[in-house]
Design an enzyme around this catalytic site. Structure first.
Site, PDB file in Angstrom:
ATOM      1  N   HIS A  62       0.851  -1.180   0.089  1.00 60.03           N
ATOM      2  CA  HIS A  62      -0.033  -0.222  -0.002  1.00 60.03           C
ATOM      3  C   HIS A  62       0.951   1.146  -0.046  1.00 60.03           C
ATOM      4  O   HIS A  62       2.047   1.285   0.367  1.00 60.03           O
ATOM      5  CB  HIS A  62      -0.855   0.040   1.189  1.00 60.03           C
ATOM      6  CG  HIS A  62      -0.150   0.170   2.482  1.00 60.03           C
ATOM      7  ND1 HIS A  62       0.456  -0.758   3.146  1.00 60.03           N
ATOM      8  CD2 HIS A  62       0.039   1.228   3.241  1.00 60.03           C
ATOM      9  CE1 HIS A  62       1.040  -0.377   4.200  1.00 60.03           C
ATOM     10  NE2 HIS A  62       0.797   0.769   4.367  1.00 60.03           N
ATOM     11  N   ASP A  95       0.292   5.057   1.804  1.00 61.31           N
ATOM     12  CA  ASP A  95      -0.410   5.375   2.963  1.00 61.31           C
ATOM     13  C   ASP A  95      -1.492   6.371   2.880  1.00 61.31           C
ATOM     14  O   ASP A  95      -1.684   7.230   2.232  1.00 61.31           O
ATOM     15  CB  ASP A  95       0.370   5.995   4.126  1.00 61.31           C
ATOM     16  CG  ASP A  95       1.438   4.934   4.756  1.00 61.31           C
ATOM     17  OD1 ASP A  95       1.107   3.803   4.919  1.00 61.31           O
ATOM     18  OD2 ASP A  95       2.593   5.413   5.095  1.00 61.31           O
ATOM     19  N   HIS A 103       4.828   0.189   0.140  1.00 67.71           N
ATOM     20  CA  HIS A 103       5.410  -0.710   1.329  1.00 67.71           C
ATOM     21  C   HIS A 103       4.508  -1.704   1.599  1.00 67.71           C
ATOM     22  O   HIS A 103       3.196  -1.667   1.561  1.00 67.71           O
ATOM     23  CB  HIS A 103       5.891   0.161   2.195  1.00 67.71           C
ATOM     24  CG  HIS A 103       4.849   1.085   3.000  1.00 67.71           C
ATOM     25  ND1 HIS A 103       4.352   2.438   2.612  1.00 67.71           N
ATOM     26  CD2 HIS A 103       4.443   0.777   4.332  1.00 67.71           C
ATOM     27  CE1 HIS A 103       3.736   2.627   3.360  1.00 67.71           C
ATOM     28  NE2 HIS A 103       3.566   2.010   4.480  1.00 67.71           N
ATOM     29  N   ARG A 105       5.478   5.942  14.288  1.00 69.23           N
ATOM     30  CA  ARG A 105       5.750   6.578  12.922  1.00 69.23           C
ATOM     31  C   ARG A 105       4.912   8.015  13.101  1.00 69.23           C
ATOM     32  O   ARG A 105       3.888   8.205  13.663  1.00 69.23           O
ATOM     33  CB  ARG A 105       4.690   5.787  12.116  1.00 69.23           C
ATOM     34  CG  ARG A 105       4.802   6.255  10.804  1.00 69.23           C
ATOM     35  CD  ARG A 105       3.794   5.260   9.613  1.00 69.23           C
ATOM     36  NE  ARG A 105       2.329   5.614  10.046  1.00 69.23           N
ATOM     37  CZ  ARG A 105       1.361   5.057   9.549  1.00 69.23           C
ATOM     38  NH1 ARG A 105       1.463   3.915   8.841  1.00 69.23           N
ATOM     39  NH2 ARG A 105       0.101   5.298   9.760  1.00 69.23           N
TER      40      ARG A 105
HETATM   41  C1  SIN Z   1       3.267   0.768   7.899  1.00 72.55           C
HETATM   42  O1  SIN Z   1       2.363   0.116   6.812  1.00 72.55           O
HETATM   43  O2  SIN Z   1       3.205   1.880   7.884  1.00 72.55           O
HETATM   44  C2  SIN Z   1       3.703  -0.115   8.654  1.00 72.55           C
HETATM   45  C3  SIN Z   1       5.111  -0.656   8.208  1.00 72.55           C
HETATM   46  C4  SIN Z   1       5.848  -1.478   9.289  1.00 72.55           C
HETATM   47  O3  SIN Z   1       5.321  -1.633  10.365  1.00 72.55           O
HETATM   48  O4  SIN Z   1       6.773  -1.990   9.077  1.00 72.55           O
END
Ligand code: SIN
Length: 293
Positions: free
Chosen positions: A113, A115, A269, A284
Site C-alpha cells: 500500500h 499510506d 510498502h 511513526r
Molecule cells: C506501515 O504500513 O506504515 C507500517 C510498516 C511497518 O510496520 O513495517
C-alpha cells in the site's frame, strides 16, 4: 511482454555532508554520518532531502529518537499529517504507535500500500522509527512506483493516463472492516466513523521530481472511476501484481534504532507479517502531501 524499465537513479550525485549507500537496484539507500535526533543544519538537511527524492526511501541506523525528536525530524520534510483512523496513545496525537504483540495474527500494513490514499491530499511521506525490534522477522519491503510505470507498454501507459481510480478506507477502518479482532493496533470502529473516499489519477506526476508514477494500491484502491468493482478487478489486479515485482523492490531489515523515511507519492510498502512469537513496536509520523495530479 512489458517494456524494460529505464534506470531510475541516473548519475550518482556527490554528497558532502552525508554518506548514501544504495541497498538495492530499484530503490532504498542507507544514510550515515548524521545524528537525526539533534537539530540538523539546512545544508545537511537539504542533502537528506535530495537523497530521499533520489532513492525514494532512506534509512538510518543506530538513532535514538524520543517523541519530540521524531516530531522535529518529520517536520523538516513537511507539516505533520494526523491519521484519520488509527487510534493514538498518550500526549502525542501525531505519533502512531505501530504495535504488534505475540498472538496477533494481523498487523498494520500487511498488504502492499501507499499510506492513507483515501484522503484528497494523501501524506507525502512517513518517518518510521524502530523502538522495539524482534531478533528476526518484521522486515518492511518497499516498491518503486516510477519503475512500475516505466516498465509498462506504451499502449498501457496511454490508456492509464486517461484513467482515475476510487480510493476508500472501507476495508481498513470502520466497524465493517473488522480489523481490530486479530491485532493489537486498533483503528476506529465506532458508529460515528464514516468512509473517506477520493478519486486520484492512476498515473500521477510527482510534484517535486516531475516523474510519472503508478498510483494504485491494494489497501485503498477499490475500482476505476466509472466502472464496477468486477469490471475493474482484472486490470487492477494486474497493476497491483506488476507494481510489486521483485525487481522493483527493496527489503529493509530493522534493528532497534533504525529509521525509514519513505516518499509516499511514488512508493508502495508492506510489513512482513512474520514476527510470530515476538513483539515489535514502531513509532511513526506522516507528513502532509498535496492533491495527486
Ligand atoms: C506501515 O504500513 O506504515 C507500517 C510498516 C511497518 O510496520 O513495517
Amino acid at each position: 511482454m512489458s517494456a524494460m524499465p529505464s534506470p531510475v537513479l541516473s548519475q550518482p550525485h556527490a554528497y558532502d555532508r552525508i554518506s548514501v549507500a544504495p541497498i538495492a537496484g530499484a530503490l532504498g539507500a542507507e544514510i550515515s554520518g548524521v545524528d537525526i535526533s539533534r537539530p540538523i543544519d539546512d545544508a545537511t538537511f537539504s542533502e537528506i532531502r535530495r537523497a530521499w527524492l533520489e532513492n525514494l526511501v532512506i534509512f538510518f541506523r543506530g538513532q535514538t529518537l524520543d517523541d519530540d525528536a521524531l516530531i522535529a525530524f518529520g517536520r523538516r520534510f513537511a507539516p505533520l499529517f494526523r491519521h484519520p483512523n488509527l487510534l493514538t496513545e498518550g500526549r502525542y496525537p501525531d505519533i502512531v504507535r505501530i504495535r504488534r504483540m505475540p498472538g496477533d495474527t494481523q498487523i498494520v500494513g500487511e498488504d502492499w500500500h501507499a499510506d492513507t490514499t483515501c484522503m484528497a491530499e494523501p501524506p507525502c511521506g512517513a518517518v518510521l522509527y524502530g523502538a522495539e525490534v524482534p531478533p528476526y522477522g518484521g522486515d518492511t519491503l518497499f516498491a518503486n512506483g516510477y519503475r512500475a510505470y516505466e516498465a509498462l507498454s506504451e499502449g498501457m501507459k496511454a490508456m492509464l493516463s486517461r484513467m482515475t481510480a476510487v480510493h476508500s478506507d472501507i476495508t481498513v477502518a470502520g466497524p465493517q472492516a473488522a480489523r481490530n479482532r486479530h491485532r493489537t493496533n486498533k483503528v476506529r470502529e465506532d458508529s460515528q466513523w464514516r468512509e473517506t473516499v477520493s478519486e486520484h489519477p492512476v498515473v500521477r506526476t510527482h510534484p517535486e521530481t516531475g516523474r510519472k508514477t503508478l498510483f494504485v494500491n491494494k489497501s485503498y484502491t477499490q475500482r476505476f472511476s466509472g466502472m464496477t468493482d468486477e469490471e475493474s478487478a482484472p486490470l487492477l489486479g494486474f497493476l497491483l501484481q506488476h507494481a510489486a515485482r521483485p525487481e522493483f523492490t527493496c527489503r529493509f531489515r530493522w534493528e532497534t534504532g533504525s529509521v525509514a523515511v519513505w516518499d509516499n507519492r511514488c512508493t508502495l510498502h508492506i510489513a512482513a507479517n512474520d514476527v510470530w512469537k515476538f513483539q515489535r513496536l514502531m513509532h511513526r509520523v506522516q507528513m502532509c502531501g498535496d492533491r495527486p495530479v
